[in-house]
Design a protein around this motif. Structure first.
Motif, mmCIF file in Angstrom:
data_model
loop_
_atom_site.group_PDB
_atom_site.id
_atom_site.type_symbol
_atom_site.label_atom_id
_atom_site.label_comp_id
_atom_site.label_asym_id
_atom_site.label_seq_id
_atom_site.Cartn_x
_atom_site.Cartn_y
_atom_site.Cartn_z
ATOM 1 N N PRO A 5 0.938 1.228 2.956
ATOM 2 C CA PRO A 5 1.761 2.171 3.722
ATOM 3 C C PRO A 5 1.639 1.993 5.230
ATOM 4 O O PRO A 5 2.507 2.445 5.978
ATOM 5 C CB PRO A 5 1.233 3.544 3.288
ATOM 6 C CG PRO A 5 0.581 3.304 1.964
ATOM 7 C CD PRO A 5 0.010 1.921 2.035
ATOM 8 N N GLN A 6 0.574 1.321 5.684
ATOM 9 C CA GLN A 6 0.365 1.114 7.112
ATOM 10 C C GLN A 6 0.867 -0.249 7.592
ATOM 11 O O GLN A 6 0.750 -0.569 8.776
ATOM 12 C CB GLN A 6 -1.134 1.234 7.439
ATOM 13 C CG GLN A 6 -1.764 2.543 7.002
ATOM 14 C CD GLN A 6 -1.043 3.753 7.564
ATOM 15 O OE1 GLN A 6 -0.713 3.791 8.744
ATOM 16 N NE2 GLN A 6 -0.802 4.746 6.712
ATOM 17 N N SER A 40 1.243 -8.200 3.433
ATOM 18 C CA SER A 40 1.437 -6.855 2.902
ATOM 19 C C SER A 40 2.747 -6.271 3.429
ATOM 20 O O SER A 40 3.311 -6.757 4.424
ATOM 21 C CB SER A 40 0.265 -5.952 3.289
ATOM 22 O OG SER A 40 0.232 -5.761 4.687
ATOM 23 N N TYR A 41 3.217 -5.228 2.782
ATOM 24 C CA TYR A 41 4.453 -4.576 3.198
ATOM 25 C C TYR A 41 4.447 -3.139 2.697
ATOM 26 O O TYR A 41 3.684 -2.764 1.802
ATOM 27 C CB TYR A 41 5.676 -5.319 2.652
ATOM 28 C CG TYR A 41 5.775 -5.327 1.137
ATOM 29 C CD1 TYR A 41 6.568 -4.409 0.453
ATOM 30 C CD2 TYR A 41 5.054 -6.247 0.377
ATOM 31 C CE1 TYR A 41 6.660 -4.412 -0.927
ATOM 32 C CE2 TYR A 41 5.137 -6.266 -1.007
ATOM 33 C CZ TYR A 41 5.940 -5.347 -1.657
ATOM 34 O OH TYR A 41 6.013 -5.346 -3.037
ATOM 35 N N TYR A 68 15.076 -5.427 6.032
ATOM 36 C CA TYR A 68 13.713 -5.838 6.391
ATOM 37 C C TYR A 68 13.478 -5.550 7.864
ATOM 38 O O TYR A 68 14.364 -5.760 8.699
ATOM 39 C CB TYR A 68 13.572 -7.343 6.108
ATOM 40 C CG TYR A 68 12.348 -8.020 6.678
ATOM 41 C CD1 TYR A 68 11.221 -8.242 5.887
ATOM 42 C CD2 TYR A 68 12.323 -8.484 7.988
ATOM 43 C CE1 TYR A 68 10.105 -8.887 6.396
ATOM 44 C CE2 TYR A 68 11.207 -9.126 8.517
ATOM 45 C CZ TYR A 68 10.099 -9.325 7.712
ATOM 46 O OH TYR A 68 8.997 -9.970 8.221
ATOM 47 N N ASP A 69 12.266 -5.075 8.167
ATOM 48 C CA ASP A 69 11.906 -4.813 9.559
ATOM 49 C C ASP A 69 10.411 -5.072 9.708
ATOM 50 O O ASP A 69 9.597 -4.481 8.984
ATOM 51 C CB ASP A 69 12.227 -3.359 9.917
ATOM 52 C CG ASP A 69 12.086 -3.075 11.409
ATOM 53 O OD1 ASP A 69 11.426 -3.868 12.117
ATOM 54 O OD2 ASP A 69 12.627 -2.050 11.859
ATOM 55 N N ASP A 70 10.043 -5.995 10.606
ATOM 56 C CA ASP A 70 8.621 -6.264 10.820
ATOM 57 C C ASP A 70 8.151 -5.815 12.207
ATOM 58 O O ASP A 70 7.084 -6.214 12.677
ATOM 59 C CB ASP A 70 8.292 -7.739 10.596
ATOM 60 C CG ASP A 70 9.019 -8.687 11.546
ATOM 61 O OD1 ASP A 70 9.531 -8.222 12.592
ATOM 62 O OD2 ASP A 70 9.092 -9.901 11.245
ATOM 63 N N GLY A 71 8.960 -4.975 12.833
ATOM 64 C CA GLY A 71 8.611 -4.493 14.161
ATOM 65 C C GLY A 71 9.163 -5.357 15.274
ATOM 66 O O GLY A 71 9.307 -4.904 16.411
#
Length: 226
Positions: A5-6, A40-41, A68-71
């Motif tokens: 979750p983080q 992780s996701y 999708y979003d990785d920041g």
């Protein structure tokens, strides 16, 4: 990798879909790629039968999953996302230029040269079974699928994977071939069937599938998950 979750990486999916679609929603392809890459996701889930919130169309113009979003990078379309994940994962995209290009070509071939006809076959079998137009259309469509499987078998020869070693191209091709499980057509090509089983035997696929299936245990009335 377990869902975290983080995690900085977020993938959208569904909290509920009809039984025939469970294990086949396209966020599975992204989950598989992340598992292969050891990344992780976290997930953000929608109910498949409910309208997406307006804001979601700024992330996925058609309201589909996955997004999708990785920041840093925000993407839609499973093929584009898998290629993005593979940029730093040699398992998915080899480091040498030629092999990386070949893996990319096979990923696009799976989506453009194989999936459309398999998708049409599934549309007939799931949504139009018994209709006259479907009865007339299906034989010619089956032959087109058989032709693609024959070409795929010829290419594989004695190789374990499309280019000798597993890549993002195999991940996408195996994902697409899963659409033939109901038809039995793949069994007519033993090389392709063995290749398919080899891909799905990978631990990363098993983990990704288990994670997606676990999401479908949520109450179908949840709607959008927090």
């Amino acid at each position: 990798m377990p869902i975290d979750p983080q995690s900085e990486i977020e993938v959208t999916g569904f909290s509920w879909v009809p039984p025939f679609a469970q294990g086949h929603v396209r966020d599975l392809r992204v989950r598989w790629a992340l598992e292969e890459a050891g990344m992780s996701y976290r997930t953000r889930l929608f109910h498949a039968m409910e309208q997406r919130p307006d804001y979601y169309f700024t992330e996925q113009p058609f309201g589909q999953v996955p997004a999708y979003d990785d920041g840093t990078v925000q993407l839609f379309e499973s093929g584009a996302i898998v290629l993005h994940i593979g940029r730093d994962c040699e398992t998915l995209l080899p480091t040498d230029t030629a092999s990386r290009a070949r893996a990319t070509a096979w990923l696009i071939a799976a989506l453009n040269s194989v999936e459309p006809m398999i998708g049409e076959l599934n549309t007939i079998d799931i949504f139009a079974s018994g209709e006259e137009w479907a009865r007339l259309r299906r034989p010619s469509l089956e032959e087109r699928v058989r032709g693609r499987l024959t070409r795929l078998s010829d290419w594989l020869g004695e190789k374990d994977y499309l280019e000798g070693q597993f890549t993002a191209g195999d991940l996408m091709m195996a994902s697409v071939l899963r659409g033939l499980e109901r038809s039995g057509l793949m069994n007519e090509q033993p090389r392709v069937a063995q290749y398919y089983e080899r891909c799905l035997a990978r631990p990363a696929f098993s983990r990704a599938l288990a994670a997606q299936m676990a999401d479908f245990t949520q109450d179908a009335k949840e709607g959008v998950a927090a």
